[in-house]
Design an enzyme around this catalytic site. Structure first.
Site, PDB file in Angstrom:
ATOM      1  N   HIS A  89       9.714   1.075  -1.651  1.00  0.00           N
ATOM      2  CA  HIS A  89       7.925   2.017  -1.461  1.00  0.00           C
ATOM      3  C   HIS A  89       8.311   2.350   0.319  1.00  0.00           C
ATOM      4  O   HIS A  89       8.255   2.505   0.978  1.00  0.00           O
ATOM      5  CB  HIS A  89       7.147   0.216  -1.159  1.00  0.00           C
ATOM      6  CG  HIS A  89       6.167   1.051  -1.360  1.00  0.00           C
ATOM      7  ND1 HIS A  89       5.202   1.088  -2.664  1.00  0.00           N
ATOM      8  CD2 HIS A  89       5.448   1.195  -1.374  1.00  0.00           C
ATOM      9  CE1 HIS A  89       4.346   1.324  -2.851  1.00  0.00           C
ATOM     10  NE2 HIS A  89       4.221   1.687  -1.717  1.00  0.00           N
ATOM     11  N   GLU A  94       1.214  -2.315  -6.630  1.00  0.00           N
ATOM     12  CA  GLU A  94      -0.092  -2.471  -5.229  1.00  0.00           C
ATOM     13  C   GLU A  94      -1.076  -1.670  -5.070  1.00  0.00           C
ATOM     14  O   GLU A  94      -2.423  -2.311  -4.309  1.00  0.00           O
ATOM     15  CB  GLU A  94       0.681  -1.827  -3.443  1.00  0.00           C
ATOM     16  CG  GLU A  94       1.247  -0.749  -4.009  1.00  0.00           C
ATOM     17  CD  GLU A  94       1.344   0.504  -2.896  1.00  0.00           C
ATOM     18  OE1 GLU A  94       1.513  -0.807  -1.563  1.00  0.00           O
ATOM     19  OE2 GLU A  94       1.578   1.671  -2.961  1.00  0.00           O
ATOM     20  N   ASN A  95      -1.394  -1.163  -5.720  1.00  0.00           N
ATOM     21  CA  ASN A  95      -2.557  -0.456  -6.012  1.00  0.00           C
ATOM     22  C   ASN A  95      -3.450  -0.443  -7.306  1.00  0.00           C
ATOM     23  O   ASN A  95      -4.467  -0.746  -8.084  1.00  0.00           O
ATOM     24  CB  ASN A  95      -2.634   1.076  -6.007  1.00  0.00           C
ATOM     25  CG  ASN A  95      -1.842   2.119  -5.221  1.00  0.00           C
ATOM     26  OD1 ASN A  95      -0.442   1.796  -5.254  1.00  0.00           O
ATOM     27  ND2 ASN A  95      -1.786   1.415  -4.159  1.00  0.00           N
ATOM     28  N   HIS A 153       0.331  -1.356   0.481  1.00  0.00           N
ATOM     29  CA  HIS A 153      -1.376  -2.254  -0.295  1.00  0.00           C
ATOM     30  C   HIS A 153      -0.846  -3.874  -1.020  1.00  0.00           C
ATOM     31  O   HIS A 153      -1.998  -4.535  -0.949  1.00  0.00           O
ATOM     32  CB  HIS A 153      -1.885  -1.418  -0.825  1.00  0.00           C
ATOM     33  CG  HIS A 153      -2.412  -0.139  -0.568  1.00  0.00           C
ATOM     34  ND1 HIS A 153      -3.557  -0.108   0.411  1.00  0.00           N
ATOM     35  CD2 HIS A 153      -1.443   0.500  -0.687  1.00  0.00           C
ATOM     36  CE1 HIS A 153      -3.214   1.422   0.576  1.00  0.00           C
ATOM     37  NE2 HIS A 153      -2.293   2.010  -0.082  1.00  0.00           N
TER      38      HIS A 153
HETATM   39 FE   FE2 Z   1       0.846   2.738  -4.433  1.00  0.00          FE
HETATM   40 FE   FE2 Z   2       2.177   2.473  -0.744  1.00  0.00          FE
END
Ligand code: FE2
Ligand code: FE2
Length: 269
Positions: free
Chosen positions: A153, A39-40, A68
């Site tokens: 998450h 996600e990052n 994200h």
């Molecule tokens: Fe993250």
């Molecule tokens: Fe996150």
């Protein structure tokens, strides 16, 4: 089966570490299946098609996401044609992509991967417990799946631990992501599910959860933004867990993994 799960990949330094280190890690540990949270991956914010491709080429089998997921808009389209990219299962109905997938290892074993997002100190979403119940119910361990991995998450350790127990005996691994800090509670729960509250990020730990320190610190001190957040660029530590399952699909071993960068190294013996 031997599984490797690596936490949130933050920025280029972590991607580079995956590309350079994962092939050897995968071979040394004789891993059958690799999952990473992406996600990052794009500078701390979301993921692109090109980054997905780099990760798959490095030996990743499935990429999960989180809050994200859509920071890079192209992911909304890419996820529709890339089944190995999955997003939280409890996003609103009609969200592009899927929240779970059944995949096959090179040896032909079936691995169900489910991504879900917590609701404590996070955006309000559908009930993740009900969503995971549905996914596991539709594809039970030992029947339709040889291994089940849940990437939960979330922010709150309580919610993540509760999810571990909720899935205990029905999943091979429940592992948390999102906090970007590895927890020291790797264990096999009483019912046989491997568990760690957070895998930790793959990223530069000389940072504030993967971001260059100055702007996060500034915002804590003054509350006045002066710059954008930027992914820290020092050497990354790859963080996650290694899990070995038996014929039932339950875990007989979980070991923390930390490779490179600033954190104390950890590898399965
Ligand atoms: Fe993250
Ligand atoms: Fe996150």
């Amino acid at each position: 089966m031997k599984l490797l799960f690596l936490g949130d990949i933050v920025g280029r330094t972590a991607r580079d570490a995956i590309v350079s280190d994962l092939p050897a890690l995968r071979a040394d540990l004789d891993v059958d299946f690799v999952i990473v949270n992406g996600e990052n991956a794009a500078g701390g914010f979301g993921i692109t098609a090109a980054i997905c491709e780099d990760l798959f080429n490095a030996g990743v089998d499935v990429v999960t996401l989180g809050n994200h997921a859509w920071d890079q808009r192209e992911a909304l389209v890419h996820i529709e044609r890339e089944p190995r990219l999955i997003r939280p299962v409890n996003f609103p109905a009609g969200t592009p992509g899927r929240g779970a997938g059944l995949f096959e290892t090179a040896k032909g074993e079936r691995v169900l991967v489910i991504n879900a997002m917590g609701r404590v100190f996070m955006d309000p979403l559908d009930d993740p417990f009900a969503a995971i119940e549905r996914e596991i119910g539709a594809c039970p361990l030992g029947e339709a799946a040889d291994a089940i991995i849940v990437d939960f998450h979330g922010e709150a350790t309580s919610e993540k631990m509760a999810m571990g127990h909720f899935c205990d005996g029905r999943a091979s691994l429940v592992v948390g992501t999102h906090s970007h800090v590895p927890t020291a509670d790797a264990q096999i729960l009483p019912g046989g599910t491997a568990y760690q509250t957070d895998a930790g990020m793959c990223g530069d730990y000389n940072s504030v959860i993967g971001m260059e320190k100055d702007e996060p610190l500034n915002r804590f001190l003054s509350k006045i933004p002066t710059a954008r957040f930027q992914a820290a660029s020092g050497e990354a530590t790859l963080c996650g867990v290694f899990v070995e399952t038996d014929a039932s699909g339950l875990a007989r071993r979980i070991e923390p993994v930390r490779v490179g960068g600033r954190l104390k190294p950890a590898l399965p013996a």
